[in-house]
Design a protein around this motif. Structure first.
Motif, short mmCIF file in Angstrom:
data_model
loop_
_atom_site.label_atom_id
_atom_site.label_comp_id
_atom_site.label_asym_id
_atom_site.label_seq_id
_atom_site.Cartn_x
_atom_site.Cartn_y
_atom_site.Cartn_z
N MET A 33 0.87 -0.99 -0.01
CA MET A 33 -0.17 -0.32 0.11
C MET A 33 0.73 1.22 -0.11
O MET A 33 2.28 1.66 1.15
CB MET A 33 -1.67 0.30 1.14
N TYR A 34 0.42 2.45 -1.33
CA TYR A 34 1.36 3.45 -0.95
C TYR A 34 1.23 4.44 -0.91
O TYR A 34 -0.01 5.44 -1.21
CB TYR A 34 1.65 3.37 -2.69
N GLY A 35 1.06 5.46 0.39
CA GLY A 35 0.56 6.08 1.03
C GLY A 35 -0.18 6.08 2.02
O GLY A 35 -1.00 4.77 2.09
N LEU A 36 -1.04 6.84 2.69
CA LEU A 36 -2.78 6.88 3.61
C LEU A 36 -3.92 7.72 2.75
O LEU A 36 -4.32 7.73 3.34
CB LEU A 36 -1.93 7.59 4.67
N GLY A 37 -3.88 8.48 1.51
CA GLY A 37 -4.47 8.98 0.79
C GLY A 37 -4.77 10.44 1.11
O GLY A 37 -5.92 11.83 1.06
N PHE A 38 -3.59 11.32 2.00
CA PHE A 38 -4.40 12.55 1.83
C PHE A 38 -2.82 13.17 1.41
O PHE A 38 -1.64 12.56 1.44
CB PHE A 38 -4.54 12.89 3.28
N PRO A 39 -2.28 14.38 0.65
CA PRO A 39 -1.64 15.10 -0.22
C PRO A 39 -0.29 14.47 0.73
O PRO A 39 0.86 14.61 0.25
CB PRO A 39 -1.61 16.16 -1.00
N GLN A 40 -0.76 15.37 1.68
CA GLN A 40 0.94 16.26 2.54
C GLN A 40 1.54 14.48 2.37
O GLN A 40 2.79 14.83 2.61
CB GLN A 40 0.77 16.32 3.69
N CYS A 41 1.12 13.52 3.15
CA CYS A 41 1.82 12.31 3.43
C CYS A 41 2.27 11.97 1.88
O CYS A 41 3.03 11.50 1.35
CB CYS A 41 0.83 11.30 3.79
N ASP A 42 1.13 11.76 0.77
CA ASP A 42 1.61 10.38 -0.31
C ASP A 42 2.05 11.00 -0.80
O ASP A 42 3.31 10.91 -1.60
CB ASP A 42 0.03 10.24 -0.97
N ASN A 43 1.96 12.82 -1.49
CA ASN A 43 2.89 13.76 -2.50
C ASN A 43 4.65 13.45 -1.68
O ASN A 43 5.59 13.44 -2.63
CB ASN A 43 2.37 14.98 -2.69
N GLU A 44 4.88 13.68 -0.33
CA GLU A 44 5.71 13.51 0.29
C GLU A 44 6.95 12.46 -0.01
O GLU A 44 7.31 12.59 0.49
CB GLU A 44 5.83 14.49 1.64
N GLY A 45 5.95 11.15 0.07
CA GLY A 45 6.65 9.86 0.17
C GLY A 45 7.21 9.53 1.83
O GLY A 45 8.28 9.61 1.96
N ARG A 46 5.55 9.71 2.53
CA ARG A 46 5.88 9.34 4.22
C ARG A 46 5.79 7.88 4.80
O ARG A 46 5.42 8.06 5.75
CB ARG A 46 5.42 10.45 4.86
N PHE A 47 4.88 6.93 3.75
CA PHE A 47 4.05 5.94 4.35
C PHE A 47 3.69 4.78 2.95
O PHE A 47 3.59 4.68 1.88
CB PHE A 47 3.08 6.27 4.71
N LEU A 48 4.56 3.87 3.62
CA LEU A 48 4.60 2.44 2.84
C LEU A 48 4.61 1.15 3.78
O LEU A 48 4.98 0.75 4.89
CB LEU A 48 5.74 2.16 1.99
N GLN A 49 3.36 0.37 3.25
CA GLN A 49 3.12 -0.48 3.73
C GLN A 49 3.17 -1.90 3.35
O GLN A 49 2.50 -1.70 1.50
CB GLN A 49 1.32 -0.33 4.66
N ALA A 50 3.94 -3.21 3.24
CA ALA A 50 3.49 -4.23 3.59
C ALA A 50 2.58 -5.68 4.09
O ALA A 50 2.48 -5.22 5.63
CB ALA A 50 4.38 -4.79 3.42
N ASP A 51 1.66 -6.16 3.32
CA ASP A 51 0.65 -6.68 3.81
C ASP A 51 1.62 -7.80 3.73
O ASP A 51 1.40 -8.75 2.87
CB ASP A 51 -0.69 -6.12 3.00
N TYR A 52 0.71 -8.91 4.85
CA TYR A 52 1.05 -10.17 4.88
C TYR A 52 0.02 -10.71 5.42
O TYR A 52 -0.93 -10.18 5.62
CB TYR A 52 2.48 -10.76 6.02
N ASP A 53 0.02 -12.35 5.69
CA ASP A 53 -1.61 -13.34 6.45
C ASP A 53 -1.69 -12.57 7.11
O ASP A 53 -2.98 -12.14 7.52
CB ASP A 53 -1.28 -14.25 6.12
N ARG A 54 -0.94 -11.74 8.12
CA ARG A 54 -1.28 -12.11 9.95
C ARG A 54 -1.12 -10.18 10.47
O ARG A 54 -1.56 -10.04 11.30
CB ARG A 54 -0.81 -12.75 10.43
N PHE A 55 -0.32 -9.74 10.12
CA PHE A 55 0.15 -8.15 9.81
C PHE A 55 0.34 -7.44 8.91
O PHE A 55 0.67 -8.14 7.97
CB PHE A 55 0.57 -8.00 11.21
#
Length: 255
Positions: A80-102
């Motif tokens: 998952m790339y970003g959190l859906g609000f511009p300040q976070c996503d345009n500035e490259g501040r959140f990146l999430q890897a999803d596994y089965d349990r967490f």
């Protein structure tokens, strides 16, 4: 499972100072990196795909600014790339890897050089953290939060109460994260000692990192259901490829 998080403060400069050698010796399942200060398409394959890892990156729009990444031994189910609000996503501040349990996230808070921008970010991010806490999925959020939460988390705290990163409103925000929202500071679950820092004002590879000068700005957060899975946590002060030190946590979990 072993997770490391490190603010490289410029990925190419960190590589020149030994980051890839450090990475090869960690035997970590996931390594979260922040503040890449480079576009991923500009990087060599040796940085994008170190031996044994798949690399995933979220670039900031601005050149030479921000950016986060994840090095994963096991390929995630989704990214998952970003959190859906511009300040976070345009500035490259959140990146999430999803596994089965967490899910495991690499996160970079604004540093506070623009106080209004940091407060705006914190307000929006707090809303998102509240939503995460209410989901059935478990999260491990790793990165530089640019806030020393308690007086134990920085040297000379009495002289820094109006300094970005230790302002009352920033610490009160962290009180909410670790209080009503319900996240756990994994490092403090196993280590209550003073003098445990992840950032020092200047990088000097030839000087030991002083316990009298640092700040603890980097965290790995989990929800209350994973509290019992925190086995050990430590800061690698010997890694000097950045003015930040890696924070490493072992969990009684499997990817």
């Amino acid at each position: 499972m072993k997770i490391a998080t490190i603010n490289v403060n410029g990925i190419r400069e960190a590589v020149e100072r030994g980051f890839l050698d450090w990475l090869a010796g960690q035997d970590a399942d996931v390594v979260c990196v922040q503040n890449l200060k480079a576009k991923s398409f500009e990087l060599d394959d040796s940085i994008l795909y170190p031996e044994g890892y798949e690399g995933y990156f979220l670039d900031a729009e601005e050149d030479g600014f921000s950016g986060v990444g994840l090095y994963c031994r096991k390929i995630p189910k989704a990214i998952m790339y970003g959190l859906g609000f511009p300040q976070c996503d345009n500035e490259g501040r959140f990146l999430q890897a999803d596994y089965d349990r967490f899910s495991i996230a690499s996160f970079l808070m604004p540093d506070g050089s623009d106080p209004t921008a940091k407060q705006d970010f914190m307000s929006q991010y707090q809303d998102y953290l509240g939503k995460m806490a209410r989901k059935r999925r478990e999260y491990i959020i790793c990165g530089t939060w640019h806030v020393a939460h308690k007086t134990i988390d920085l040297a000379n705290w009495a002289d820094n109460q109006t300094t970005p990163g230790f302002k009352p409103e920033e610490r009160a925000w962290m009180d909410q994260v670790f209080g009503p929202i319900g996240f756990i500071d994994t490092f403090r679950e196993v280590n209550r000692d003073a003098g445990e820092y992840t950032w020092w004002p200047a990088l000097d590879q030839h000087q030991p990192r002083s316990r009298q000068e640092g700040w603890r700005l980097d965290y790995q957060l989990v929800g209350p259901n994973l509290r019992r899975n925190v086995v050990d946590a430590w800061i690698d002060r010997d890694a000097t490829f950045s003015e930040y030190a890696p924070l490493i946590v072992e969990y009684d979990l499997e990817l």
